[in-house]
Every structure is written in C-alpha cells, then in structure tokens.
Scaffold this motif. Structure first.
Motif, PDB file in Angstrom:
ATOM      1  N   VAL A   1       0.803  -1.096   0.043  1.00  0.00           N
ATOM      2  CA  VAL A   1       0.149  -0.115   0.051  1.00  0.00           C
ATOM      3  C   VAL A   1       0.812   1.211   0.002  1.00  0.00           C
ATOM      4  O   VAL A   1       1.754   1.505   1.027  1.00  0.00           O
ATOM      5  N   MET A   2       0.775   2.163  -1.076  1.00  0.00           N
ATOM      6  CA  MET A   2       1.660   3.417  -1.059  1.00  0.00           C
ATOM      7  C   MET A   2       1.172   4.149   0.099  1.00  0.00           C
ATOM      8  O   MET A   2       0.236   4.516   0.537  1.00  0.00           O
ATOM      9  N   PRO A   3       2.356   4.624   0.564  1.00  0.00           N
ATOM     10  CA  PRO A   3       2.029   5.721   1.899  1.00  0.00           C
ATOM     11  C   PRO A   3       1.510   7.010   1.423  1.00  0.00           C
ATOM     12  O   PRO A   3       1.137   7.753   2.417  1.00  0.00           O
ATOM     13  N   ASP A   4       1.179   7.175   0.225  1.00  0.00           N
ATOM     14  CA  ASP A   4       0.269   8.472  -0.037  1.00  0.00           C
ATOM     15  C   ASP A   4      -1.102   8.200   0.110  1.00  0.00           C
ATOM     16  O   ASP A   4      -2.021   9.315   0.073  1.00  0.00           O
ATOM     17  N   SER A   5      -1.513   7.238   0.591  1.00  0.00           N
ATOM     18  CA  SER A   5      -2.994   6.821   0.866  1.00  0.00           C
ATOM     19  C   SER A   5      -3.408   7.385   2.266  1.00  0.00           C
ATOM     20  O   SER A   5      -4.360   7.290   2.722  1.00  0.00           O
ATOM     21  N   LEU A   6      -2.395   7.920   3.019  1.00  0.00           N
ATOM     22  CA  LEU A   6      -2.632   8.469   4.422  1.00  0.00           C
ATOM     23  C   LEU A   6      -3.239   9.664   4.245  1.00  0.00           C
ATOM     24  O   LEU A   6      -3.096  10.321   3.515  1.00  0.00           O
ATOM     25  N   THR A   7      -4.385  10.030   5.213  1.00  0.00           N
ATOM     26  CA  THR A   7      -4.742  11.480   5.414  1.00  0.00           C
ATOM     27  C   THR A   7      -4.681  11.843   6.715  1.00  0.00           C
ATOM     28  O   THR A   7      -4.067  11.228   7.814  1.00  0.00           O
ATOM     29  N   GLU A   8      -4.945  13.240   7.033  1.00  0.00           N
ATOM     30  CA  GLU A   8      -4.998  13.890   8.177  1.00  0.00           C
ATOM     31  C   GLU A   8      -5.676  13.062   9.292  1.00  0.00           C
ATOM     32  O   GLU A   8      -5.198  12.786  10.619  1.00  0.00           O
ATOM     33  N   ASP A   9      -6.601  12.582   8.961  1.00  0.00           N
ATOM     34  CA  ASP A   9      -7.612  11.760  10.064  1.00  0.00           C
ATOM     35  C   ASP A   9      -7.000  10.573  10.305  1.00  0.00           C
ATOM     36  O   ASP A   9      -7.007  10.217  11.329  1.00  0.00           O
ATOM     37  N   LEU A  10      -6.573   9.758   9.713  1.00  0.00           N
ATOM     38  CA  LEU A  10      -5.802   8.492   9.639  1.00  0.00           C
ATOM     39  C   LEU A  10      -4.494   8.864  10.465  1.00  0.00           C
ATOM     40  O   LEU A  10      -4.252   7.991  11.437  1.00  0.00           O
ATOM     41  N   VAL A  11      -3.747   9.829  10.408  1.00  0.00           N
ATOM     42  CA  VAL A  11      -2.574  10.307  11.013  1.00  0.00           C
ATOM     43  C   VAL A  11      -3.067  10.649  12.360  1.00  0.00           C
ATOM     44  O   VAL A  11      -2.364   9.957  13.305  1.00  0.00           O
ATOM     45  N   ASP A  12      -4.354  11.122  12.767  1.00  0.00           N
ATOM     46  CA  ASP A  12      -4.770  11.301  14.097  1.00  0.00           C
ATOM     47  C   ASP A  12      -5.009  10.041  14.894  1.00  0.00           C
ATOM     48  O   ASP A  12      -4.797  10.088  15.889  1.00  0.00           O
ATOM     49  N   LYS A  13      -5.698   9.462  13.991  1.00  0.00           N
ATOM     50  CA  LYS A  13      -5.916   7.820  14.680  1.00  0.00           C
ATOM     51  C   LYS A  13      -4.619   7.243  14.861  1.00  0.00           C
ATOM     52  O   LYS A  13      -4.532   6.407  15.936  1.00  0.00           O
ATOM     53  N   LEU A  14      -3.675   7.359  14.018  1.00  0.00           N
ATOM     54  CA  LEU A  14      -2.396   6.525  14.414  1.00  0.00           C
ATOM     55  C   LEU A  14      -1.741   7.120  15.518  1.00  0.00           C
ATOM     56  O   LEU A  14      -1.077   6.341  16.291  1.00  0.00           O
ATOM     57  N   ARG A  15      -1.660   8.209  15.645  1.00  0.00           N
ATOM     58  CA  ARG A  15      -0.953   8.988  16.942  1.00  0.00           C
ATOM     59  C   ARG A  15      -1.707   8.531  18.195  1.00  0.00           C
ATOM     60  O   ARG A  15      -1.131   8.045  19.148  1.00  0.00           O
ATOM     61  N   MET A  16      -2.966   8.588  18.073  1.00  0.00           N
ATOM     62  CA  MET A  16      -3.878   8.242  19.288  1.00  0.00           C
ATOM     63  C   MET A  16      -3.400   6.449  19.772  1.00  0.00           C
ATOM     64  O   MET A  16      -3.125   6.116  20.639  1.00  0.00           O
ATOM     65  N   SER A  17      -3.358   5.812  18.491  1.00  0.00           N
ATOM     66  CA  SER A  17      -3.099   4.208  18.657  1.00  0.00           C
ATOM     67  C   SER A  17      -1.626   3.964  19.374  1.00  0.00           C
ATOM     68  O   SER A  17      -1.697   3.267  20.415  1.00  0.00           O
ATOM     69  N   TYR A  18      -0.849   4.637  18.739  1.00  0.00           N
ATOM     70  CA  TYR A  18       0.469   4.776  19.325  1.00  0.00           C
ATOM     71  C   TYR A  18       0.746   5.135  20.909  1.00  0.00           C
ATOM     72  O   TYR A  18       1.114   4.647  21.700  1.00  0.00           O
ATOM     73  N   ALA A  19      -0.066   6.121  21.260  1.00  0.00           N
ATOM     74  CA  ALA A  19      -0.273   6.666  22.742  1.00  0.00           C
ATOM     75  C   ALA A  19      -0.702   5.499  23.521  1.00  0.00           C
ATOM     76  O   ALA A  19      -0.350   5.285  24.360  1.00  0.00           O
ATOM     77  N   VAL A  20      -1.857   4.876  22.897  1.00  0.00           N
ATOM     78  CA  VAL A  20      -2.512   3.772  23.618  1.00  0.00           C
ATOM     79  C   VAL A  20      -1.499   2.670  23.906  1.00  0.00           C
ATOM     80  O   VAL A  20      -1.399   2.097  24.924  1.00  0.00           O
ATOM     81  N   ASP A  21      -0.698   2.152  22.769  1.00  0.00           N
ATOM     82  CA  ASP A  21       0.043   1.165  22.617  1.00  0.00           C
ATOM     83  C   ASP A  21       1.247   1.265  23.695  1.00  0.00           C
ATOM     84  O   ASP A  21       1.694   0.724  24.626  1.00  0.00           O
ATOM     85  N   VAL A  22       1.963   2.377  23.843  1.00  0.00           N
ATOM     86  CA  VAL A  22       2.799   2.992  24.802  1.00  0.00           C
ATOM     87  C   VAL A  22       2.273   2.932  26.082  1.00  0.00           C
ATOM     88  O   VAL A  22       2.977   2.597  27.053  1.00  0.00           O
ATOM     89  N   TYR A  23       1.130   3.397  26.436  1.00  0.00           N
ATOM     90  CA  TYR A  23       0.476   3.534  27.667  1.00  0.00           C
ATOM     91  C   TYR A  23       0.471   1.925  28.172  1.00  0.00           C
ATOM     92  O   TYR A  23       0.885   1.744  29.204  1.00  0.00           O
ATOM     93  N   GLN A  24      -0.026   1.140  27.466  1.00  0.00           N
ATOM     94  CA  GLN A  24      -0.512  -0.394  27.589  1.00  0.00           C
ATOM     95  C   GLN A  24       0.914  -1.009  27.961  1.00  0.00           C
ATOM     96  O   GLN A  24       1.097  -1.986  28.792  1.00  0.00           O
ATOM     97  N   GLU A  25       1.903  -0.844  27.064  1.00  0.00           N
ATOM     98  CA  GLU A  25       3.158  -1.362  27.079  1.00  0.00           C
ATOM     99  C   GLU A  25       4.028  -0.900  28.386  1.00  0.00           C
ATOM    100  O   GLU A  25       4.665  -1.855  29.025  1.00  0.00           O
ATOM    101  N   PHE A  26       4.021   0.407  28.585  1.00  0.00           N
ATOM    102  CA  PHE A  26       4.899   0.640  29.696  1.00  0.00           C
ATOM    103  C   PHE A  26       4.508   1.356  31.041  1.00  0.00           C
ATOM    104  O   PHE A  26       4.916   1.317  31.944  1.00  0.00           O
TER     105      PHE A  26
END
Length: 181
Positions: free
Chosen positions: A150-175
């Motif tokens: 999947v080419m990285p040009d398919s990302l949107t601002e909305d998806l990046v916001d969701k990605l940020r939230m997902s990473y934050a939750v993952d870090v919280y759960q892991e650490f």
C-alpha cells in the motif's frame, strides 16, 4: 549504528577483516534474537526495511531492494531536508551497504549478481505531515504500508490522528500499565 560503523570503518587501517558490529552481521546472516527462523539476505530476504534518523531530529523510512541494488527514502516531511543534503545524510548506508554485502553474503548461495553500488531515490509521492513530532511513527507506518504493498500516499490527516492515538495507547499499555500493577 551505520553512522558509527562508517566512522570506525574509515578510521580502520585494515578494511578486510574489519570487526563489524555483531548486530549488523547477524541481521545479514539471518541470526536474529527471538526470531524462530533464520532469514538471510538475498537467500531468503529481498527487501530490507529500516527506520533512519537524520541528524538526531528527523525520521525517514528506507526500503532497500537488495536484488535490484536500490534504496528508496520515504520521507514524511520532505521540505524539512533539502535534496542536496540527502546524499550526505545517506552516506553511511550508501557507503557501507555494498561492503557489508560483500563481507557477509556468499555469492555462491545467491541466484543473482550482488550489487557493488546501491542507487538512491527519495520518493516524492508519500504522505506529507507538516506537524512536528510525527515523523518517527510515520516512518514506521510507511514501512508497514510499503510491506503490505500500500503506497504511503494513501494516508490522510484523519488517519494520522488515529495513528497518533493508537501509538499513545500502545505505549501506555506497554510501559505505564505494568508500573501500576
């Protein structure tokens, strides 16, 4: 790691028999800790993905196509780094990759010629994020998307916001969660 190795390699008087970092050697040979199978470059692996930090301030994703001898840079903020600086920032990879391949890959076990030089191309059509602080997670996401074809040009601002939230939750759960238990 390659930046450090480049300095050591250039300072070394004896290039043949250079004492490479074992992590580099083991990855090329496929001897990776906690991996159930050994996957060696060229024999089992055609594409290597690496996140790379430029100047301790900006992350990009590298797609190294071993058999074709080329490297693609997926940069989430192209305007951050002028094109004339890219070859300098990529010097550790461009200079050392052919040496590492020659040192650790047995041509007799490979069904293609080993490249003596790797070409470099910075792909222009990837998602661009003008917010600071997202380049690391985006570089990792670019690697994931490219590996899934999947080419990285398919990302949107909305998806990046969701990605940020997902990473934050993952870090919280892991650490953080283990610290509270």
């Amino acid at each position: 790691m390659l930046t450090t190795e480049l300095r050591r390699y250039k300072a070394s008087k004896k290039k043949s028999g250079f004492a490479w970092n074992n992590i580099i050697k083991n990855y090329v040979l496929g001897n990776v800790h906690n991996r159930s199978t050994n996957l060696a470059w060229y024999k089992d692996v055609d594409t290597v993905y690496l996140p790379m930090n430029w100047g301790k301030r900006h992350w990009v994703a590298l797609v190294i196509r071993l058999r074709k001898g080329n490297i693609f840079v997926l940069d989430p903020l192209i305007i951050n780094t002028p094109p004339k600086k890219v070859p300098h920032l990529m010097r550790p990879v461009i200079d050392l990759l052919p040496v590492i391949v020659k040192e650790f890959v047995d041509p007799a076990l490979v069904d293609c010629p080993l490249p003596h030089v790797f070409s470099l191309e910075r792909l222009p059509n990837v998602y661009q994020n003008d917010r600071t602080g997202d380049c690391g997670p985006l570089a990792v996401k670019f690697i994931e998307l490219h590996a899934l074809k999947v080419m990285p040009d398919s990302l949107t601002e909305d998806l990046v916001d969701k990605l940020r939230m997902s990473y934050a939750v993952d870090v919280y759960q892991e650490f953080v969660v283990p610290l509270t238990n």
